[in-house]
Scaffold this active site. Structure first.
Site, PDB file in Angstrom:
ATOM      1  CG  LEU A 183      -1.928  -1.045   1.482  1.00  0.00           C
ATOM      2  CD1 LEU A 183      -1.294  -2.348   1.955  1.00  0.00           C
ATOM      3  CD2 LEU A 183      -2.932  -0.564   2.525  1.00  0.00           C
ATOM      4  N   GLY A 202       1.238   4.208   4.445  1.00  0.00           N
ATOM      5  CA  GLY A 202       2.124   3.333   3.683  1.00  0.00           C
ATOM      6  C   GLY A 202       2.440   2.057   4.427  1.00  0.00           C
ATOM      7  CB  SER A 203       1.219  -0.402   5.675  1.00  0.00           C
ATOM      8  OG  SER A 203      -0.045  -0.080   5.115  1.00  0.00           O
ATOM      9  NE  ARG A 204       5.193  -7.616   2.181  1.00  0.00           N
ATOM     10  CZ  ARG A 204       5.991  -7.753   1.132  1.00  0.00           C
ATOM     11  NH1 ARG A 204       6.574  -6.682   0.612  1.00  0.00           N
ATOM     12  NH2 ARG A 204       6.233  -8.942   0.608  1.00  0.00           N
TER      13      ARG A 204
END
Length: 204
Positions: free
Chosen positions: A81, A168-170
């Site tokens: 993301l 912002g990430s995963r």
């Protein structure tokens, strides 16, 4: 469009700061704070999604599929993301939350492969209809705050909102052999509406 309450609080705080700066230094100096406030509202947007039917798993996050590979007898699907994606997370299957495990870790860039094991994360196990799926909310370089709104024992519907990761990430999803992953690296997916896997042992 809905806005997550956290985003509204951030935006109000920034607008208050902008008003103070405008009073002390002039309106032009308040513009950056106003722009950040508007971005917070955009970042924390929470659109409704049309949830598909059938023996399927849906994407838990908006973003780009960056990996589909075997991992410990399971199949791992990873979604990155960026800061412009919707960051509200949803459950990939319907079922009961069996386990929620918080793991401390680093804050590597979420697009890097090693962040799946090395970064701070929530590991959530969901069981339902004869299957178990594990998904991970993984913090990134900017995202350092994972929010999970459910508890072990809670029942969740397919595509139900279960939390968010800030900035912002995963997300990783781990499937057993009864699932066939239907997306490939490079594809864009939307939380709650994009089908990412289908049951092999169930008819559509």
């Amino acid at each position: 469009m809905k806005i997550v309450s956290t985003g509204i609080y951030y935006a109000l705080a920034l607008c208050a700061a902008a008003a103070l700066v405008a009073w002390l230094a002039g309106p032009l100096f308040a513009i950056p704070l106003i722009l950040v406030a508007l971005f917070c509202l955009y970042f924390f947007r929470d659109p409704d999604r049309e949830i598909p039917a059938g023996p399927v798993a849906v994407s838990p996050a908006d973003g780009k599929v960056v990996a589909v590979k075997p991992e410990g007898g399971l199949s791992r699907l990873s979604i990155f993301l960026n800061v412009f994606d919707v960051h509200v997370n949803r459950t990939p299957i319907a079922g009961t939350i069996q386990k929620v495990q918080y793991k401390e870790g680093q804050f590597l860039v979420a697009s890097r492969e090693e962040c799946s094991t090395d970064n701070e994360q929530n590991i959530v196990t969901v069981a339902g209809d004869g299957t178990t799926v594990i998904f991970k909310q993984i913090a990134g370089l900017i995202a350092r705050r994972i929010v999970f709104t459910k508890r072990p024992g809670d029942h969740v519907a397919l595509g139900e909102r279960i939390g968010l990761i800030k900035f912002g990430s995963r997300m990783d999803v781990l499937f057993g052999p009864e699932w066939e992953i239907t997306v490939r690296p490079g594809q864009r997916v939307s939380a709650g509406s994009s089908i990412i896997a289908r049951r092999l042992d169930r008819k559509s």
